[in-house]
Write a protein that holds these residues in place. Structure first.
Motif, PDB file in Angstrom:
ATOM      1  N   LEU A  23      25.116  33.958  42.256  1.00  0.00           N
ATOM      2  CA  LEU A  23      24.964  33.747  40.765  1.00  0.00           C
ATOM      3  C   LEU A  23      26.156  32.768  40.257  1.00  0.00           C
ATOM      4  CD1 LEU A  23      23.781  37.559  39.573  1.00  0.00           C
ATOM      5  CD2 LEU A  23      22.546  35.473  39.541  1.00  0.00           C
ATOM      6  N   ALA A  24      27.182  33.102  40.745  1.00  0.00           N
ATOM      7  CA  ALA A  24      28.374  32.136  40.244  1.00  0.00           C
ATOM      8  C   ALA A  24      27.953  30.822  40.599  1.00  0.00           C
ATOM      9  CB  ALA A  24      29.464  32.430  40.810  1.00  0.00           C
ATOM     10  N   TRP A  25      27.406  30.524  41.924  1.00  0.00           N
ATOM     11  CA  TRP A  25      26.968  29.356  42.071  1.00  0.00           C
ATOM     12  C   TRP A  25      26.045  28.474  41.460  1.00  0.00           C
ATOM     13  CZ3 TRP A  25      22.761  26.938  44.331  1.00  0.00           C
ATOM     14  CH2 TRP A  25      22.969  25.644  45.045  1.00  0.00           C
ATOM     15  N   ILE A  26      25.291  29.517  41.093  1.00  0.00           N
ATOM     16  CA  ILE A  26      24.011  28.975  40.159  1.00  0.00           C
ATOM     17  C   ILE A  26      24.512  28.489  38.721  1.00  0.00           C
ATOM     18  CG2 ILE A  26      21.793  29.648  38.901  1.00  0.00           C
ATOM     19  CD1 ILE A  26      21.185  31.249  41.440  1.00  0.00           C
ATOM     20  N   GLY A  27      25.370  29.453  38.193  1.00  0.00           N
ATOM     21  CA  GLY A  27      26.033  29.187  36.961  1.00  0.00           C
ATOM     22  C   GLY A  27      26.868  28.019  37.027  1.00  0.00           C
ATOM     23  N   ASP A  28      27.621  27.764  37.826  1.00  0.00           N
ATOM     24  CA  ASP A  28      28.435  26.446  37.847  1.00  0.00           C
ATOM     25  C   ASP A  28      27.461  25.230  38.206  1.00  0.00           C
ATOM     26  OD1 ASP A  28      30.848  28.024  38.028  1.00  0.00           O
ATOM     27  OD2 ASP A  28      31.153  27.728  40.015  1.00  0.00           O
ATOM     28  N   LEU A  84      18.703  20.157  41.849  1.00  0.00           N
ATOM     29  CA  LEU A  84      19.922  20.254  40.903  1.00  0.00           C
ATOM     30  C   LEU A  84      21.215  20.421  41.507  1.00  0.00           C
ATOM     31  CD1 LEU A  84      18.059  22.593  38.161  1.00  0.00           C
ATOM     32  CD2 LEU A  84      18.545  19.912  38.008  1.00  0.00           C
ATOM     33  N   ALA A  85      21.191  21.181  42.615  1.00  0.00           N
ATOM     34  CA  ALA A  85      22.139  21.536  43.527  1.00  0.00           C
ATOM     35  C   ALA A  85      21.790  21.955  44.866  1.00  0.00           C
ATOM     36  CB  ALA A  85      23.322  22.344  42.907  1.00  0.00           C
ATOM     37  N   VAL A  86      22.483  21.666  45.729  1.00  0.00           N
ATOM     38  CA  VAL A  86      22.340  22.106  47.393  1.00  0.00           C
ATOM     39  C   VAL A  86      23.700  22.553  47.869  1.00  0.00           C
ATOM     40  CG1 VAL A  86      21.826  21.027  49.578  1.00  0.00           C
ATOM     41  CG2 VAL A  86      20.242  20.756  47.638  1.00  0.00           C
ATOM     42  N   ASP A  87      23.614  23.533  48.597  1.00  0.00           N
ATOM     43  CA  ASP A  87      24.446  23.776  49.505  1.00  0.00           C
ATOM     44  C   ASP A  87      24.089  23.938  51.051  1.00  0.00           C
ATOM     45  OD1 ASP A  87      26.514  25.283  51.204  1.00  0.00           O
ATOM     46  OD2 ASP A  87      27.538  26.546  49.535  1.00  0.00           O
ATOM     47  N   ARG A 130      25.269  26.792  53.511  1.00  0.00           N
ATOM     48  CA  ARG A 130      24.741  28.274  53.104  1.00  0.00           C
ATOM     49  C   ARG A 130      23.356  28.222  53.112  1.00  0.00           C
ATOM     50  NH1 ARG A 130      29.131  30.608  48.675  1.00  0.00           N
ATOM     51  NH2 ARG A 130      28.627  28.597  47.784  1.00  0.00           N
ATOM     52  N   GLY A 131      22.777  27.077  53.097  1.00  0.00           N
ATOM     53  CA  GLY A 131      21.222  27.443  52.873  1.00  0.00           C
ATOM     54  C   GLY A 131      20.886  27.599  51.656  1.00  0.00           C
ATOM     55  N   TRP A 132      21.470  27.232  50.586  1.00  0.00           N
ATOM     56  CA  TRP A 132      20.999  27.604  49.258  1.00  0.00           C
ATOM     57  C   TRP A 132      20.854  26.087  48.437  1.00  0.00           C
ATOM     58  CZ3 TRP A 132      25.937  30.498  47.141  1.00  0.00           C
ATOM     59  CH2 TRP A 132      26.040  31.563  47.688  1.00  0.00           C
ATOM     60  N   SER A 133      19.558  26.154  47.627  1.00  0.00           N
ATOM     61  CA  SER A 133      19.214  25.092  46.991  1.00  0.00           C
ATOM     62  C   SER A 133      18.667  25.558  45.468  1.00  0.00           C
ATOM     63  CB  SER A 133      17.953  24.321  47.773  1.00  0.00           C
ATOM     64  OG  SER A 133      16.856  25.465  47.754  1.00  0.00           O
ATOM     65  N   GLY A 179      19.426  21.266  53.230  1.00  0.00           N
ATOM     66  CA  GLY A 179      19.941  19.989  53.642  1.00  0.00           C
ATOM     67  C   GLY A 179      18.729  18.753  53.709  1.00  0.00           C
ATOM     68  N   LEU A 180      17.655  19.264  54.330  1.00  0.00           N
ATOM     69  CA  LEU A 180      16.338  18.388  54.441  1.00  0.00           C
ATOM     70  C   LEU A 180      15.899  18.243  52.958  1.00  0.00           C
ATOM     71  CD1 LEU A 180      13.888  17.307  56.016  1.00  0.00           C
ATOM     72  CD2 LEU A 180      12.887  19.446  55.962  1.00  0.00           C
ATOM     73  N   LEU A 181      15.906  19.112  52.119  1.00  0.00           N
ATOM     74  CA  LEU A 181      15.459  18.725  50.579  1.00  0.00           C
ATOM     75  C   LEU A 181      16.394  17.554  50.152  1.00  0.00           C
ATOM     76  CD1 LEU A 181      14.789  22.086  48.880  1.00  0.00           C
ATOM     77  CD2 LEU A 181      13.250  20.466  49.317  1.00  0.00           C
ATOM     78  N   ALA A 182      17.732  17.609  50.257  1.00  0.00           N
ATOM     79  CA  ALA A 182      18.700  16.648  50.014  1.00  0.00           C
ATOM     80  C   ALA A 182      18.187  15.278  50.603  1.00  0.00           C
ATOM     81  CB  ALA A 182      19.972  17.099  50.087  1.00  0.00           C
ATOM     82  N   GLU A 183      18.032  15.348  51.721  1.00  0.00           N
ATOM     83  CA  GLU A 183      17.762  14.006  52.632  1.00  0.00           C
ATOM     84  C   GLU A 183      16.331  13.548  52.096  1.00  0.00           C
ATOM     85  OE1 GLU A 183      19.320  12.245  54.383  1.00  0.00           O
ATOM     86  OE2 GLU A 183      20.907  13.445  54.707  1.00  0.00           O
ATOM     87  N   LEU A 184      15.396  14.362  51.959  1.00  0.00           N
ATOM     88  CA  LEU A 184      13.876  13.685  51.438  1.00  0.00           C
ATOM     89  C   LEU A 184      14.066  13.365  50.116  1.00  0.00           C
ATOM     90  CD1 LEU A 184      11.679  16.518  52.624  1.00  0.00           C
ATOM     91  CD2 LEU A 184      11.949  14.224  53.690  1.00  0.00           C
TER      92      LEU A 184
END
Length: 325
Positions: free
Chosen positions: A16-21, A85-88, A91-94, A68-73
């Protein structure tokens, strides 16, 4: 660990903190509680914000490469996927914007949509093919034809994943038949590679629920089953899902027309008859890819995995089935 990491309150707080940031960097903020959807392979939250909903996804270790694939595509084929909007990736977060209605929402039995969707998807694959090295470096699984025989060998040795001898699993007889079939499968993979169609991203679960359809065009999402593979393998799930939804039998002319609409992107370099042959071989090889995708997705301590475990042996058994077109 006996439960998924996202069941830990500390994990939830960190997410939740990552999403907020991330939203803060886009001038947005969360305006209410998240709405969860949990599967053994991922957690998805619908996150309300002051500028409309966004979507957070966390993948389990077996499908973590999706972020990571989403960011590359988004970089390699802009406009064909949602811009994150953001990718980590570690951690496998998007975090993704809302994509609007899916193809399933607008299809209403009109299969001509697919005659536009499939060329758009093929164009994505053609654009990505020269840079598959970037996808492999991002951890996307390698399912290219030349490595598939070895992957099949390893899969056949995994009696736990195959539920060997169990009620919903692979029977000993089918297991023995698959072992005996390995030389023929390897020959199929060699023949497929000989056509010279370059490997690309292969969604491996492209159906009408994984395509956004808006006035701006089509966007492809939910890449957690994807691999670097022969591109034509995509047709296995797509044509099977079309056939199921429309009540069509394998070999129906409609399925052949959709296959040909997809293959048109390669007709500047390859003969149509050769492309159709390659498509049939690729769909056969992709039955093993589907089994491997499910095995990765279910590499989790979540007890809910048992509900889906039969998909691993189920797809492997399809090696002997005729392709849908």
């Amino acid at each position: 660990m006996t439960t998924p990491e996202w069941s830990d309150p500390q994990w939830r707080d960190a997410a939740l903190a990552w999403i907020g940031d991330a939203l803060g960097r886009h001038g947005r903020r969360v305006t209410g509680p998240v709405e969860p959807r949990v599967r053994p392979w991922s957690l998805v939250w619908r996150v309300p914000t002051d500028a409309g909903p966004v979507w957070f996804k966390a993948n389990n270790p077996g499908t973590r490469y999706e972020a990571g694939l989403l960011a590359e595509l988004a970089r390699l084929a802009p406009g064909t996927v949602l811009d994150p909007l953001a990718v980590d990736a570690a951690r496998g977060w998007s975090l993704l914007p809302d994509g609007g209605p899916s193809l399933r929402d607008v299809l209403a039995g009109d299969l001509t949509h697919w005659e536009r969707v499939l060329p758009a998807y093929a164009a994505l694959q053609v654009a990505v093919a020269p840079r598959v090295d970037r996808l492999l470096a991002a951890g996307v699984p390698d399912h290219r034809p030349e490595v598939m025989p070895e992957l099949l060998d390893r899969l056949l040795d995994d009696s736990d994943a195959l539920l060997l001898g169990e009620p919903d699993g692979l029977t000993p007889e089918l297991h023995a038949r698959l072992r005996a079939h390995r030389p023929e499968f390897a020959a199929t993979c060699r023949r497929l590679a000989e056509f010279g169609v370059p490997a690309s991203v292969q969604h491996d679960d492209l159906h009408d629920g994984n395509v956004f359809a808006t006035d701006a065009g089509y966007r492809f999402f939910d890449w957690g089953d994807a691999s670097v593979a022969h591109p034509f393998g995509t047709l296995l799930v797509t044509l099977n899902s079309v056939a199921y939804g429309a009540g069509l039998k394998p070999g129906d002319p409609v399925l052949g027309r959709l296959r040909d609409a997809y293959l048109e992107a390669w007709t500047d370099r390859h003969d149509r008859a050769a492309l159709r042959e390659a498509a049939g071989l690729a769909m056969t090889v992709t039955t093993v890819s589907r089994s491997l995708s499910w095995r990765r997705a279910l590499a989790t301590p979540d007890p809910a995995r048992a509900e889906y475990a039969a998909a691993v042996p189920g797809w492997l058994g399809e090696v002997f089935a005729d392709p849908p077109a």
